[in-house]
Design a protein around this motif. Sequence first.
Motif, short mmCIF file in Angstrom:
data_model
loop_
_atom_site.label_atom_id
_atom_site.label_comp_id
_atom_site.label_asym_id
_atom_site.label_seq_id
_atom_site.Cartn_x
_atom_site.Cartn_y
_atom_site.Cartn_z
N TYR A 59 41.13 30.40 39.23
CA TYR A 59 40.61 30.82 37.94
C TYR A 59 39.37 31.72 37.89
O TYR A 59 39.37 32.48 37.11
CB TYR A 59 40.32 29.23 37.78
N ALA A 60 38.32 31.33 39.03
CA ALA A 60 37.28 32.15 38.80
C ALA A 60 37.18 33.71 39.31
O ALA A 60 36.55 34.39 38.63
CB ALA A 60 36.36 31.65 40.13
N VAL A 61 38.14 33.99 40.32
CA VAL A 61 38.37 35.17 40.87
C VAL A 61 39.46 36.15 39.74
O VAL A 61 39.15 37.26 39.67
CB VAL A 61 38.67 35.31 42.29
N GLN A 72 41.79 41.94 44.02
CA GLN A 72 41.33 40.66 43.43
C GLN A 72 41.98 39.90 44.05
O GLN A 72 41.57 38.56 44.69
CB GLN A 72 41.49 40.63 41.83
N THR A 73 43.37 39.78 44.37
CA THR A 73 44.09 38.82 44.91
C THR A 73 43.62 38.86 46.54
O THR A 73 43.45 37.36 47.17
CB THR A 73 45.58 39.26 45.02
N LEU A 74 43.14 39.88 47.30
CA LEU A 74 42.70 39.65 48.66
C LEU A 74 41.24 39.06 48.44
O LEU A 74 40.66 38.33 49.43
CB LEU A 74 42.55 41.08 49.32
N LYS A 75 40.55 39.35 47.33
CA LYS A 75 38.93 38.47 47.30
C LYS A 75 39.08 37.16 47.09
O LYS A 75 38.41 36.28 47.72
CB LYS A 75 38.60 39.11 45.80
N LEU A 76 40.30 36.62 46.33
CA LEU A 76 40.74 35.36 46.07
C LEU A 76 41.10 34.71 47.52
O LEU A 76 40.58 33.52 47.67
CB LEU A 76 42.05 35.06 45.26
N ILE A 77 41.84 35.20 48.32
CA ILE A 77 42.12 34.86 49.82
C ILE A 77 40.76 34.67 50.58
O ILE A 77 40.22 33.61 51.04
CB ILE A 77 43.06 35.80 50.67
#
Length: 170
Positions: A59-61, A72-77
């Motif tokens: 939700y946040a990322v 952004q997906t890699l940031k999420l991980i």
Amino acid sequence: MWSTRLLWTGVISAFAVAALMLAGMFVVLLAASGGEHPGLAMIVVFASPGMIVYPACWYAVIFRRRDYSRHQTLKLIGAAYGVVSMIIASSMLVDGLVSMISDPTSKITPLLILILPLEIVVVGTVILGIPYAIVATPMALLHRWLLSKCFTSTNFANPSDQWPSLSPPG
């Protein structure tokens, strides 16, 4: 595109993805030990806060920024792993403090209380980090792909970050 329906679908499916990640990490650690040391694979239990953290980080990322790019997906991980690591370290610190206060005759010193969680997080990062990277990256990218297929009215990502077409050219 960035609707309430996407929000709930994303959060609920992120919970399922987190459960699959934990199971995948267990299998990877079990395979790495040759199946002879299932206790090593049980260390995945410490990563169970990820069941709550990963959907919250999704939700946040992703959702709040309205950007579902690969970056952004890699940031999420990374964010999910970092938050879970901090939760584990904090809980160990609190556990050490409670143990020291409840039993003043114990051999636990304040210095040990500060150093032990740090050491365990470093060791846990090495032990759980590799299986997490092996399992979480493809799972998060698959989650991204599935949501992009379900919600195709507009693009999630930046125009330069398009999925390649799976249909043959022409």
